[in-house]
Enzyme design. Structure first.
Site, PDB file in Angstrom:
ATOM      1  N   GLU A 125       0.577  -1.165   0.114  1.00 57.16           N
ATOM      2  CA  GLU A 125       0.024  -0.185  -0.097  1.00 57.16           C
ATOM      3  C   GLU A 125       0.842   1.330  -0.099  1.00 57.16           C
ATOM      4  O   GLU A 125       0.318   2.341  -0.135  1.00 57.16           O
ATOM      5  CB  GLU A 125      -0.860   0.123   1.353  1.00 57.16           C
ATOM      6  CG  GLU A 125      -2.023  -0.975   1.097  1.00 57.16           C
ATOM      7  CD  GLU A 125      -2.868  -1.053  -0.059  1.00 57.16           C
ATOM      8  OE1 GLU A 125      -3.473   0.119  -0.490  1.00 57.16           O
ATOM      9  OE2 GLU A 125      -2.857  -1.967  -0.915  1.00 57.16           O
ATOM     10  N   ARG A 139      18.887   9.316 -21.253  1.00 55.74           N
ATOM     11  CA  ARG A 139      18.989   9.523 -22.597  1.00 55.74           C
ATOM     12  C   ARG A 139      19.293  11.241 -22.735  1.00 55.74           C
ATOM     13  O   ARG A 139      19.771  11.692 -23.976  1.00 55.74           O
ATOM     14  CB  ARG A 139      17.782   9.275 -23.613  1.00 55.74           C
ATOM     15  CG  ARG A 139      16.681   9.975 -23.169  1.00 55.74           C
ATOM     16  CD  ARG A 139      15.270   9.435 -23.879  1.00 55.74           C
ATOM     17  NE  ARG A 139      15.240   9.762 -25.356  1.00 55.74           N
ATOM     18  CZ  ARG A 139      15.027  10.929 -25.696  1.00 55.74           C
ATOM     19  NH1 ARG A 139      14.548  12.102 -24.879  1.00 55.74           N
ATOM     20  NH2 ARG A 139      15.126  11.093 -27.140  1.00 55.74           N
TER      21      ARG A 139
HETATM   22  C1  JD8 Z   1       4.683   3.233  -6.131  1.00 51.42           C
HETATM   23  C2  JD8 Z   1       2.911   0.945  -3.941  1.00 51.42           C
HETATM   24  C3  JD8 Z   1       0.662   0.705  -5.024  1.00 51.42           C
HETATM   25  C4  JD8 Z   1      -0.242   2.898  -4.415  1.00 51.42           C
HETATM   26  C5  JD8 Z   1      -2.531   1.483  -3.335  1.00 51.42           C
HETATM   27  C6  JD8 Z   1      -1.785  -0.481  -4.139  1.00 51.42           C
HETATM   28  C7  JD8 Z   1       4.212   6.230  -9.486  1.00 51.42           C
HETATM   29  N1  JD8 Z   1       2.003   6.758 -11.500  1.00 51.42           N
HETATM   30  C8  JD8 Z   1       1.974   5.977 -10.492  1.00 51.42           C
HETATM   31  N2  JD8 Z   1       0.916   4.939 -10.365  1.00 51.42           N
HETATM   32  N3  JD8 Z   1       1.126   4.250  -9.424  1.00 51.42           N
HETATM   33  C9  JD8 Z   1       2.567   4.556  -8.808  1.00 51.42           C
HETATM   34  C10 JD8 Z   1       2.874   3.804  -7.725  1.00 51.42           C
HETATM   35  C11 JD8 Z   1       2.003   2.710  -7.003  1.00 51.42           C
HETATM   36  C12 JD8 Z   1       2.553   1.991  -5.935  1.00 51.42           C
HETATM   37  C13 JD8 Z   1       3.921   2.282  -5.388  1.00 51.42           C
HETATM   38  C14 JD8 Z   1       4.171   3.854  -7.246  1.00 51.42           C
HETATM   39  C15 JD8 Z   1       3.986   1.465  -4.259  1.00 51.42           C
HETATM   40  N4  JD8 Z   1       1.976   1.104  -4.898  1.00 51.42           N
HETATM   41  C16 JD8 Z   1      -0.211   1.372  -4.194  1.00 51.42           C
HETATM   42  C17 JD8 Z   1      -1.307   3.615  -3.719  1.00 51.42           C
HETATM   43  C18 JD8 Z   1      -2.658   3.079  -3.648  1.00 51.42           C
HETATM   44  N5  JD8 Z   1      -1.686   0.895  -4.262  1.00 51.42           N
HETATM   45  C19 JD8 Z   1       2.913   5.678  -9.578  1.00 51.42           C
HETATM   46  N6  JD8 Z   1       5.315   6.755  -9.647  1.00 51.42           N
END
Ligand code: JD8
Length: 245
Positions: free
Chosen positions: A115, A153
């Protein structure tokens, strides 16, 4: 440029940095990409990297101790590096931020999972939170790969003289014109005549018009900050004439 990536899944990075431009830049010593397995910094018998959230709720939270130990170690080796945490709540990553990061001495990129990471990581370390965009990934690894690719890059020498980042989409704030190579006709689809003409002034004009058309159609928001000439503005006016909006 030095990249240090902190992750629970270092094997995810085996592919993307082992091909093409990034691979060559690493071989040439222009990029130094190191992976650090956060789990190796967990000291308990089970090498625990996650735990239940205080206050309850769904899912798990990345523990602070292994991550802090890993950050301490890497920061000691790279005192001048900027620390980036990938998270959906971060500053939106764009070409301007890629350019900014490419001037850093080094980047330490923390990949979250579950999370997210214990909030005290942000409190205890000077981390810049960066997001790839408004969609949800399962973790920060893919975001880290994208950031490394886009930043690398822009490092001098990484692109050959063939490539070159100067003429990219976004360098003048417009989308790219269409590209063609041989054959001149395929399944009845022809390469636009002007590109075969050898008239370089006309070709440049056609490409500019295509860029303007495409940007207007797909990303009109970009036109507000694009670098436009008087001619460009006239052409856009012609395109929007009769649309009555
Ligand atoms: C890091 C955990 C998943 C996030 C609950 C399960 C970036 N543009 C982006 N979208 N998602 C991420 C991202 C998602 C991540 C993590 C980056 C670590 N999660 C979690 C919060 C809600 N889920 C990202 N950069």
């Amino acid at each position: 440029m030095k990249f240090d990536i902190l992750t629970l899944f270092p094997a995810m990075f085996d592919g993307p940095f082992s091909e093409s431009i990034i691979k060559r830049a690493v071989q040439d010593g222009l990029l130094d990409i190191r992976l650090h397995d956060i789990r190796e910094y967990a000291v308990d018998r089970h090498r625990t990297a996650d735990d239940y959230p205080y206050g309850g709720g769904a899912g798990m939270v990345m523990k602070v101790e292994p991550l802090a130990a890993c950050i301490d170690k890497v920061k000691a080796e790279r005192p001048a590096a900027r620390v980036v945490l990938t998270t959906p709540r971060g500053r939106p990553f764009d070409q301007a931020l890629a350019g900014e990061l490419s001037h850093e001495d080094g980047l330490i990129i923390i990949c979250g999972r579950y999370e997210g990471v214990d909030e005290r990581v942000r409190e205890l370390f000077a981390v810049d939170e960066v997001s790839l965009g408004d969609f949800v990934l399962t973790g920060g690894e893919l975001a880290a790969m994208v950031i490394v690719d886009a930043v690398a890059r822009l490092v001098p020498g990484v692109l050959g003289s063939e490539e070159s980042a100067a003429a990219d989409s976004f360098s003048d704030g417009l989308l790219e014109y269409p590209q063609y190579t041989r054959p001149a006709e395929f399944r009845g689809a022809k390469v636009p005549e002007v590109l075969l003409s050898g008239n370089h002034r006309e070709i440049a004009r056609w490409r500019r018009h295509q860029s303007l058309q495409r940007t207007l159609a797909a990303r009109p928001d970009l036109l507000a900050s694009a670098r436009l000439s008087e001619e460009d503005i006239k052409y856009l006016a012609e395109l929007t004439e009769g649309r009555r909006n």
